[in-house]
Scaffold this active site. Structure first.
Site, short mmCIF file in Angstrom:
data_model
loop_
_atom_site.label_atom_id
_atom_site.label_comp_id
_atom_site.label_asym_id
_atom_site.label_seq_id
_atom_site.Cartn_x
_atom_site.Cartn_y
_atom_site.Cartn_z
N ASP A 121 0.82 -1.21 0.00
CA ASP A 121 0.00 0.00 0.00
C ASP A 121 0.86 1.27 0.00
O ASP A 121 2.00 1.25 0.48
CB ASP A 121 -0.92 -0.01 1.23
CG ASP A 121 -2.08 0.96 1.09
OD1 ASP A 121 -2.40 1.34 -0.07
OD2 ASP A 121 -2.67 1.34 2.10
N GLY A 122 0.30 2.34 -0.55
CA GLY A 122 0.97 3.64 -0.51
C GLY A 122 1.52 4.10 -1.85
O GLY A 122 2.20 5.13 -1.92
N ASN A 123 1.21 3.37 -2.92
CA ASN A 123 1.71 3.78 -4.25
C ASN A 123 1.21 5.17 -4.64
O ASN A 123 1.97 6.00 -5.13
CB ASN A 123 1.22 2.80 -5.33
CG ASN A 123 1.80 1.42 -5.18
OD1 ASN A 123 2.71 1.22 -4.39
ND2 ASN A 123 1.28 0.47 -5.94
N GLY A 124 -0.09 5.40 -4.41
CA GLY A 124 -0.69 6.66 -4.81
C GLY A 124 -0.08 7.83 -4.05
O GLY A 124 0.28 8.86 -4.63
N ARG A 125 0.07 7.66 -2.73
CA ARG A 125 0.63 8.75 -1.91
C ARG A 125 2.10 8.98 -2.24
O ARG A 125 2.58 10.11 -2.26
CB ARG A 125 0.43 8.45 -0.42
CG ARG A 125 -0.99 8.73 0.05
CD ARG A 125 -1.29 8.08 1.36
NE ARG A 125 -1.46 6.63 1.20
CZ ARG A 125 -1.35 5.77 2.19
NH1 ARG A 125 -1.05 6.18 3.40
NH2 ARG A 125 -1.54 4.48 1.97
N HIS B 249 2.22 3.18 -9.03
CA HIS B 249 1.99 1.76 -9.34
C HIS B 249 3.14 1.22 -10.18
O HIS B 249 3.60 0.10 -9.97
CB HIS B 249 0.66 1.58 -10.08
CG HIS B 249 -0.54 2.00 -9.28
ND1 HIS B 249 -0.69 1.71 -7.95
CD2 HIS B 249 -1.66 2.71 -9.64
CE1 HIS B 249 -1.85 2.21 -7.52
NE2 HIS B 249 -2.45 2.82 -8.53
N SER C 96 -7.68 -5.57 -4.94
CA SER C 96 -8.72 -6.14 -4.08
C SER C 96 -10.07 -6.14 -4.80
O SER C 96 -10.27 -5.40 -5.77
CB SER C 96 -8.83 -5.35 -2.77
OG SER C 96 -9.53 -4.14 -2.98
N GLU D 1 -12.51 -4.77 -3.86
CA GLU D 1 -13.09 -3.42 -3.71
C GLU D 1 -12.36 -2.36 -4.55
O GLU D 1 -12.83 -1.22 -4.64
CB GLU D 1 -13.07 -3.00 -2.24
CG GLU D 1 -14.04 -3.76 -1.37
CD GLU D 1 -13.65 -5.21 -1.17
OE1 GLU D 1 -14.46 -6.10 -1.50
OE2 GLU D 1 -12.51 -5.49 -0.72
N ARG E 67 -12.40 2.29 -7.75
CA ARG E 67 -11.51 3.42 -8.13
C ARG E 67 -11.89 3.97 -9.49
O ARG E 67 -12.61 3.32 -10.25
CB ARG E 67 -10.07 2.92 -8.16
CG ARG E 67 -9.61 2.52 -6.77
CD ARG E 67 -8.12 2.32 -6.71
NE ARG E 67 -7.76 2.02 -5.33
CZ ARG E 67 -6.55 2.09 -4.83
NH1 ARG E 67 -5.54 2.43 -5.62
NH2 ARG E 67 -6.32 1.82 -3.57
N LEU F 293 10.49 -21.06 -4.55
CA LEU F 293 9.58 -20.15 -3.84
C LEU F 293 8.26 -20.09 -4.62
O LEU F 293 8.28 -20.12 -5.85
CB LEU F 293 10.23 -18.75 -3.79
CG LEU F 293 9.50 -17.62 -3.06
CD1 LEU F 293 10.52 -16.64 -2.45
CD2 LEU F 293 8.57 -16.83 -3.97
N ARG G 133 -4.87 -1.95 8.83
CA ARG G 133 -6.09 -2.73 8.62
C ARG G 133 -5.83 -3.85 7.63
O ARG G 133 -4.83 -3.84 6.91
CB ARG G 133 -7.25 -1.84 8.17
CG ARG G 133 -6.94 -0.97 6.96
CD ARG G 133 -8.19 -0.13 6.55
NE ARG G 133 -7.84 0.82 5.51
CZ ARG G 133 -7.73 2.14 5.69
NH1 ARG G 133 -7.93 2.67 6.87
NH2 ARG G 133 -7.42 2.93 4.68
C1 IPE Z 1 -5.49 -2.79 -0.14
O1 IPE Z 1 -5.15 -1.46 -0.32
C2 IPE Z 1 -5.48 -3.51 -1.46
C3 IPE Z 1 -4.19 -3.62 -2.15
C4 IPE Z 1 -3.03 -3.23 -1.74
C5 IPE Z 1 -4.27 -4.28 -3.41
P1 IPE Z 1 -6.26 -0.31 -0.43
O2 IPE Z 1 -5.51 0.95 -0.59
O3 IPE Z 1 -7.23 -0.66 -1.49
O4 IPE Z 1 -6.98 -0.40 0.98
P2 IPE Z 1 -7.88 0.67 1.76
O5 IPE Z 1 -8.94 1.11 0.81
O6 IPE Z 1 -6.99 1.79 2.17
O7 IPE Z 1 -8.40 -0.09 2.96
C1 IPE Z 2 -1.71 0.16 -3.35
O1 IPE Z 2 -1.45 1.51 -3.37
C2 IPE Z 2 -1.94 -0.40 -4.73
C3 IPE Z 2 -3.31 -0.84 -5.00
C4 IPE Z 2 -4.31 -0.82 -4.17
C5 IPE Z 2 -3.56 -1.35 -6.33
P1 IPE Z 2 -2.63 2.58 -3.36
O2 IPE Z 2 -2.98 2.89 -4.79
O3 IPE Z 2 -3.73 2.13 -2.51
O4 IPE Z 2 -1.90 3.83 -2.73
P2 IPE Z 2 -2.53 4.86 -1.69
O5 IPE Z 2 -2.98 4.07 -0.50
O6 IPE Z 2 -3.65 5.56 -2.38
O7 IPE Z 2 -1.38 5.77 -1.36
MG MG Z 3 -4.16 2.37 -0.54
#
Ligand code: IPE
Ligand code: IPE
Ligand code: MG
Length: 260
Positions: free
Chosen positions: A25-29, A42, A70, A72, A76, A136, A198
């Site tokens: 998580d955190g690619n977008g930020r 990403h 996910s 969910e 997006r 692996l 979470r």
């Molecule tokens: C969880 O990250 C799913 C993946 C990393 C693929 P999200 O960024 O979608 O989770 P929430 O929405 O913050 O809970």
């Molecule tokens: C996780 O990074 C990658 C995927 C859910 C596909 P996010 O895209 O959720 O990055 P944030 O949480 O918005 O920074």
């Molecule tokens: Mg995220």
């Protein structure tokens, strides 16, 4: 291997986790902080995937499971979803030869019926090509949800009961045989990057006794040193599986005596 449940039998525990499951998580930020479009995060995330899989293999981790998309994440913006699909295809096409050469078996879990034919065929080819590799197992969770997994296992059991006319056995281990990752032990270590604490509908069943590790590091910045910190934290935990500390202690003393 056959799946054994941590709520039925106390699993063997080693200093290095056998199975590491990661919410990347955190690619977008990461991208937004650099004034880049979210999708740039990403793209950089794929580099972190490569580095993490290599580092895990070198450290003797046998199973790595990565949450890529996910159930969910369809919520997006359409452009981000299509970008993620294209990235998945190009990364798979580019990396599969190298994964195979490095002895890595690839599995994809999730509801792939939602993907187009091209993606499904590519997944099939990649899984078949690497099926016999043993160093692996890399599992990519794509359109995966823990609730989906539990429901699809339940539906299989109901279908079996209707077909045979005999109610299917429902106990801990026979149920888990129908989960998407029945081929893997339960994760020892769960890592979530990006600061959130979470599960976001990841492996709900399998995380019953997994050790959790959260880091603020954004996924594109996650590297071998960050992995080592997570593994070191794991190595310092006492996994009791419901027992007392004294019981864990006396069992590990017994094991030490036997190995002398
Ligand atoms: C969880 O990250 C799913 C993946 C990393 C693929 P999200 O960024 O979608 O989770 P929430 O929405 O913050 O809970
Ligand atoms: C996780 O990074 C990658 C995927 C859910 C596909 P996010 O895209 O959720 O990055 P944030 O949480 O918005 O920074
Ligand atoms: Mg995220």
């Amino acid at each position: 291997m056959t799946y054994t449940s941590s709520t039925v039998t106390v699993p063997d525990v080693a200093a290095v986790p056998r199975h590491v499951a990661i919410i990347m998580d955190g690619n977008g930020r990461w991208a937004t902080e650099r004034r880049l479009p979210r999708v740039a995060g990403h793209t950089r995330g794929v580099d972190a995937v490569r580095a993490t899989v290599e580092s895990c293999a070198l450290r003797g981790v046998e199973f790595v499971t990565l949450f890529a998309f996910s159930s969910e994440n369809w919520r997006r913006p359409t452009e981000e979803v299509s970008f993620l699909m294209r990235l998945f295809v190009s990364a798979l096409e580019r990396e599969i030869g190298k994964l195979h050469a490095n002895g890595i078996r690839l599995r994809v879990v999730g509801d792939t019926s939602m993907f187009n034919d091209r993606i499904r065929a590519l997944i099939q080819r990649a899984e078949t090509k690497t099926a016999r590799n043993t160093r692996l197992t890399l599992t990519i969770a794509a359109n995966y949800g823990g609730r989906w997994d539990i429901m699809q296992a339940t539906k299989t059991l109901i279908a079996q009961s209707l077909e045979t006319g005999v109610p299917a056995r429902v106990d801990d281990e026979s149920f888990a045989q129908h989960l998407a990752m029945a081929y893997a032990p339960e994760p020892d270590l769960f890592i979530r990057t990006g600061g959130e604490q979470r599960i976001s509908n990841f492996l709900l069943w399998q995380l019953a006794y997994t050790e959790f590790y959260f880091t603020d590091t954004y996924w594109p910045d996650f590297d071998a040193a960050a992995l080592d910190r997570a593994i070191a934290s794991y190595g310092g935990r006492e996994r009791r599986f419901g027992r007392t500390s004294a019981q864990v202690e006396s069992q590990s003393q017994k094991a030490d005596t036997l190995s002398c």
